[in-house]
Design an enzyme around this catalytic site. Structure first.
Site, PDB file in Angstrom:
ATOM      1  N   GLY A 143     -10.871   8.472   6.344  1.00 46.49           N
ATOM      2  CA  GLY A 143     -11.908   9.432   6.701  1.00 46.49           C
ATOM      3  C   GLY A 143     -13.272   8.866   6.996  1.00 46.49           C
ATOM      4  O   GLY A 143     -14.142   9.581   7.507  1.00 46.49           O
ATOM      5  N   ASN A 201      -9.829   2.110   9.549  1.00 47.69           N
ATOM      6  CA  ASN A 201      -8.979   1.851  10.702  1.00 47.69           C
ATOM      7  C   ASN A 201      -9.419   2.661  11.903  1.00 47.69           C
ATOM      8  O   ASN A 201      -9.985   2.140  12.861  1.00 47.69           O
ATOM      9  CB  ASN A 201      -7.514   2.125  10.357  1.00 47.69           C
ATOM     10  N   THR A 202      -9.200   3.977  11.845  1.00 44.93           N
ATOM     11  CA  THR A 202      -9.413   4.828  13.019  1.00 44.93           C
ATOM     12  C   THR A 202     -10.816   4.698  13.592  1.00 44.93           C
ATOM     13  O   THR A 202     -10.998   4.581  14.810  1.00 44.93           O
ATOM     14  CB  THR A 202      -9.128   6.293  12.666  1.00 44.93           C
ATOM     15  N   LYS A 253       0.870  -1.168   0.000  1.00 47.01           N
ATOM     16  CA  LYS A 253       0.000   0.000   0.000  1.00 47.01           C
ATOM     17  C   LYS A 253       0.910   1.221   0.000  1.00 47.01           C
ATOM     18  O   LYS A 253       1.649   1.462   0.953  1.00 47.01           O
ATOM     19  CB  LYS A 253      -0.923   0.022   1.220  1.00 47.01           C
ATOM     20  N   GLY A 260      -7.916   9.538   9.376  1.00 44.62           N
ATOM     21  CA  GLY A 260      -8.153   9.580  10.807  1.00 44.62           C
ATOM     22  C   GLY A 260      -9.154  10.616  11.269  1.00 44.62           C
ATOM     23  O   GLY A 260      -9.396  10.763  12.471  1.00 44.62           O
TER      24      GLY A 260
END
Length: 269
Positions: free
Chosen positions: A199, A220-221, A111, A172
């Site tokens: 996002g 993720n976040t 990535k 994030g």
């Protein structure tokens, strides 16, 4: 069940995502940063149903079979590990990190992230394209993280990237799809899978991304920092599946006037 419904069920059951000839049944990819413990991360991976997990090289030792994070990820037999170049500030750093992953036993998937600005972490389009050209020529399977720039997305596709991964909003931030109009254009123009990366804060963001035709989303976040990561991961899984099914079914046309939901003629006669 009528013929149309049968065909739709078959379409959904046979719906797979193919990236570089590898097939995925899950369209939810998961990042591994920000989880408060490896156990919580594993619980989220399990509930998400993901088959693609990304991890920053600086967090792991790919050459060490006893690395705790890698052992946890490898305990899932169906996971494609996707090392990322997080922290790279220019093309040369990104290429160096990618080469290290292969030297340390990586699988050649990478990535690509080039983020010179530490405040907003926005990807550098010039350096990303430069690094992608080098890595593709060296045989890497490159999945680049980019701004929602349709022209850049097309250029990256043309140099041989396996996907394009435009951001929905700053990484994030949990702000959702702030770049939706450009993402629509990228999806329309792309001949490689489009993965919305960065996002997405709520499952509804993921559902919307899938409804407009994205091939997958990476989260993720939002999951890692939620009150219950495992439960939130499960919610994202359901949202991605619902959004994909809505896309396959086809959204009905929007009207400028009202249309009665109960017909006044026809079957009542």
């Amino acid at each position: 069940m009528d013929t149309q419904s049968t065909r739709m069920c078959e379409k959904i059951n046979n719906d797979v995502l193919t990236i570089a000839e590898k097939r995925f049944t899950s369209r939810l990819f998961l990042g591994t940063g920000k989880f408060s413990s490896i156990k919580i991360m594993c619980d989220a991976i399990r509930e998400s149903g993901t088959e693609m997990v990304t991890v920053a090289l600086r967090r792991v030792d790919l050459d060490n079979p006893d690395d705790e994070l890698l052992q946890a990820i490898h305990s899932f037999t169906n996971i494609q590990l996707l090392p990322n170049t997080s922290g790279a500030r220019d093309a040369s750093e990104a290429v160096r990190i990618a080469r290290l992953t292969r030297e340390m036993g990586g699988n050649g998937w990478i990535k690509l992230e080039v983020t010179p600005d530490p405040h907003y972490l926005l990807p550098d389009p010039v350096e990303t394209l430069k690094a992608a050209e080098i890595l593709v020529k060296e045989g890497f399977t490159v999945l680049p993280y980019i701004n929602a720039d349709p022209i850049l997305a097309k250029r990256l596709e043309e140099v041989g990237c396996a996907t394009v991964m435009p951001l929905g909003s700053p990484i994030g931030s949990n702000r959702g799809l702030k770049t939706i109009e450009n993402i629509r254009i990228i999806i329309e123009m792309a001949r490689v899978p489009v993965v919305i990366d960065a996002g997405l804060g709520a499952p509804s963001d993921a559902a919307l991304a899938m409804e407009i035709g994205a091939d997958a989303v990476l989260v993720n976040t939002a999951i890692a920092t939620s009150g219950n990561p495992a439960l939130y991961a499960r919610a994202f899984k359901k949202a991605v599946e619902a959004g994909r099914e809505a896309f396959l079914a086809g959204k009905p046309a929007e009207l400028t006037t009202a249309s009665a939901s109960s017909p006044l003629t026809g079957f009542l006669r």
